[in-house]
Write a protein that holds these residues in place. Sequence first.
Motif, PDB file in Angstrom:
ATOM      1  N   LEU A 125      24.645  27.873  52.804  1.00 17.41           N
ATOM      2  CA  LEU A 125      24.258  26.935  51.761  1.00 17.41           C
ATOM      3  C   LEU A 125      24.354  27.631  50.409  1.00 17.41           C
ATOM      4  CD1 LEU A 125      20.982  25.308  53.191  1.00 17.41           C
ATOM      5  CD2 LEU A 125      23.255  24.265  53.090  1.00 17.41           C
ATOM      6  N   ILE A 126      24.898  26.952  49.410  1.00 18.92           N
ATOM      7  CA  ILE A 126      25.032  27.514  48.075  1.00 18.92           C
ATOM      8  C   ILE A 126      23.847  27.063  47.216  1.00 18.92           C
ATOM      9  CG2 ILE A 126      26.525  27.732  46.051  1.00 18.92           C
ATOM     10  CD1 ILE A 126      27.578  28.964  48.710  1.00 18.92           C
ATOM     11  N   THR A 127      23.297  27.997  46.451  1.00 18.99           N
ATOM     12  CA  THR A 127      22.111  27.756  45.635  1.00 18.99           C
ATOM     13  C   THR A 127      22.324  28.316  44.225  1.00 18.99           C
ATOM     14  OG1 THR A 127      21.098  29.871  46.261  1.00 18.99           O
ATOM     15  CG2 THR A 127      20.615  27.974  47.672  1.00 18.99           C
ATOM     16  N   PRO A 128      21.464  27.944  43.269  1.00 21.94           N
ATOM     17  CA  PRO A 128      21.555  28.532  41.934  1.00 21.94           C
ATOM     18  C   PRO A 128      20.920  29.930  41.906  1.00 21.94           C
ATOM     19  CG  PRO A 128      20.480  26.370  41.879  1.00 21.94           C
ATOM     20  CD  PRO A 128      20.502  26.843  43.290  1.00 21.94           C
ATOM     21  N   GLY A 129      21.654  30.916  42.379  1.00 19.25           N
ATOM     22  CA  GLY A 129      21.172  32.289  42.409  1.00 19.25           C
ATOM     23  C   GLY A 129      20.375  32.601  43.669  1.00 19.25           C
ATOM     24  N   ALA A 130      20.149  33.900  43.911  1.00 20.98           N
ATOM     25  CA  ALA A 130      19.375  34.326  45.076  1.00 20.98           C
ATOM     26  C   ALA A 130      17.907  33.967  44.945  1.00 20.98           C
ATOM     27  CB  ALA A 130      19.533  35.830  45.289  1.00 20.98           C
ATOM     28  N   ILE A 131      17.412  33.868  43.714  1.00 24.71           N
ATOM     29  CA  ILE A 131      15.996  33.535  43.539  1.00 24.71           C
ATOM     30  C   ILE A 131      15.715  32.131  44.074  1.00 24.71           C
ATOM     31  CG2 ILE A 131      16.204  32.641  41.171  1.00 24.71           C
ATOM     32  CD1 ILE A 131      13.539  34.133  40.592  1.00 24.71           C
ATOM     33  N   ALA A 132      16.668  31.216  43.878  1.00 26.98           N
ATOM     34  CA  ALA A 132      16.520  29.872  44.451  1.00 26.98           C
ATOM     35  C   ALA A 132      16.713  29.897  45.958  1.00 26.98           C
ATOM     36  CB  ALA A 132      17.514  28.917  43.804  1.00 26.98           C
ATOM     37  N   ALA A 133      17.615  30.753  46.435  1.00 25.37           N
ATOM     38  CA  ALA A 133      17.831  30.867  47.884  1.00 25.37           C
ATOM     39  C   ALA A 133      16.559  31.337  48.583  1.00 25.37           C
ATOM     40  CB  ALA A 133      18.982  31.838  48.150  1.00 25.37           C
ATOM     41  N   ASN A 134      15.939  32.385  48.050  1.00 20.40           N
ATOM     42  CA  ASN A 134      14.706  32.884  48.659  1.00 20.40           C
ATOM     43  C   ASN A 134      13.608  31.822  48.622  1.00 20.40           C
ATOM     44  OD1 ASN A 134      15.749  35.459  49.199  1.00 20.40           O
ATOM     45  ND2 ASN A 134      15.207  36.218  47.182  1.00 20.40           N
ATOM     46  N   PHE A 135      13.462  31.168  47.473  1.00 21.10           N
ATOM     47  CA  PHE A 135      12.430  30.140  47.355  1.00 21.10           C
ATOM     48  C   PHE A 135      12.663  29.035  48.379  1.00 21.10           C
ATOM     49  CE2 PHE A 135      10.468  26.310  45.798  1.00 21.10           C
ATOM     50  CZ  PHE A 135       9.223  26.746  45.355  1.00 21.10           C
ATOM     51  N   MET A 136      13.922  28.637  48.546  1.00 25.25           N
ATOM     52  CA  MET A 136      14.238  27.561  49.467  1.00 25.25           C
ATOM     53  C   MET A 136      13.852  27.929  50.900  1.00 25.25           C
ATOM     54  SD  MET A 136      15.286  24.629  48.735  1.00 25.25           S
ATOM     55  CE  MET A 136      15.724  25.258  47.115  1.00 25.25           C
ATOM     56  N   VAL A 137      14.097  29.183  51.289  1.00 27.37           N
ATOM     57  CA  VAL A 137      13.730  29.627  52.632  1.00 27.37           C
ATOM     58  C   VAL A 137      12.218  29.532  52.829  1.00 27.37           C
ATOM     59  CG1 VAL A 137      13.649  31.620  54.188  1.00 27.37           C
ATOM     60  CG2 VAL A 137      15.747  31.113  52.916  1.00 27.37           C
ATOM     61  N   PHE A 138      11.455  30.042  51.865  1.00 27.48           N
ATOM     62  CA  PHE A 138       9.993  29.994  51.980  1.00 27.48           C
ATOM     63  C   PHE A 138       9.492  28.543  52.002  1.00 27.48           C
ATOM     64  CE2 PHE A 138      10.260  34.214  49.585  1.00 27.48           C
ATOM     65  CZ  PHE A 138      10.161  34.955  50.747  1.00 27.48           C
ATOM     66  N   TYR A 139      10.038  27.735  51.102  1.00 25.14           N
ATOM     67  CA  TYR A 139       9.610  26.339  50.984  1.00 25.14           C
ATOM     68  C   TYR A 139       9.883  25.572  52.270  1.00 25.14           C
ATOM     69  CZ  TYR A 139       9.145  21.746  48.658  1.00 25.14           C
ATOM     70  OH  TYR A 139       8.763  20.479  48.295  1.00 25.14           O
TER      71      TYR A 139
END
Length: 402
Positions: free
Chosen positions: A90-104
Amino acid sequence: MPPPPPFAVEQWMDKYETTAKYNIAETCCASVSVEELASLSESKASASSILDLSAVQSYGEIRGSTAIRANLSRLYSSKAGSPLSPDNVLITPGAIAANFMVFYALIKPGDHVVCHYPTYQQLYTVPASLGAEVDLWKSKAKNKWLPDFEDLKELVKHNTKLIVLNNPQNPTGQVLPKSLLLKIVEFAESKNITVLSDEVYRPLFHGTSPMDPEFPPSILSLGYKNTIATGSMSKAYSLAGIRVGWIASRSSDIIEQCAVARDYTIISVSQLDQQVAAFALSPDVIHSLLGRNIQLAKANLELLQRFIIKHDEYCSWTKPVAGTTAFVKFERDGKAIDAEAFCKALQEKSGVMFLPGDYGFGMEFKGYVRIGYVNRTDILKDGLEELRKFMRKEYDELPLSE
């Protein structure tokens, strides 16, 4: 969900980086323009050919463009026993959004999370803000920042949902070696615990070789389905400005949970940004881009090492082997310097920007500063010269840490 506590590292960067003359707190490899990126391609493409300016700027492919997901699939499959499908990216706006998405997507109140430490604050404060109990798996300078596997086993509980790794590690520039990763994965699989590895500094390895038996593979290459890797174009790929990151996993269930979560948050990523990222990750470009950055890291790290050796009565470190950051301790008369006062005085008097370790990573890191050394060599060289002058004239007047 209450907001997490203030994000110390990002607040410091936001406050000081725009006024720094020599920003050697920056954690990205020296950024490139689209023109520079084009010049690195084997085909010597033109900058104008990278972007399709005739394409209608709709949301595009919600989960990420076919081109960029195919390139990431190829990269994650190259050293693995089985290929990773583009559908598992999945493509996200940066790794910070990727990490947040996993936690969320994965964490709920009552869950327990273990996080490798020291590390980027997001990786432990966001799970806590979602109602999880978080324990820190601490690595220590006396052990060259290598955490103890037995400590990890003792931290895990019956409700542990996630083990969070940062490999290569920010701020120390160290890695979790292959033998330790295999132990972590085997243990996590035996407990049905998902492993998230923030690999944003991968594959910038400059002090260890793929020929080394302990060279760390991606977490996705170790045979356990419930693993997640996050990454971005910012650090190793010199393209922080395009804001492209990703989530990759061999578990389709995890990817689907993250995809549901993204519908409430980011929806999609700029088509233009993804076109640049796909070009950078293509076989025509990626080797030249990474080669440039690895050589830059090696050359700049040698400059930093010379400075530390010359000032070894005040400085100590474990020399980084990967990534872009070094964690250096400054002392005087055997006592830690007040790192925040040091960084503020250094920037005010010389224009050199560092980030204080206790402010950004935890109060146990008194005297430490994080140095980002993979910027343009002239910036680092001139910044270290100004630091040398500061050390000679001002260092003895700095307060010590309490």
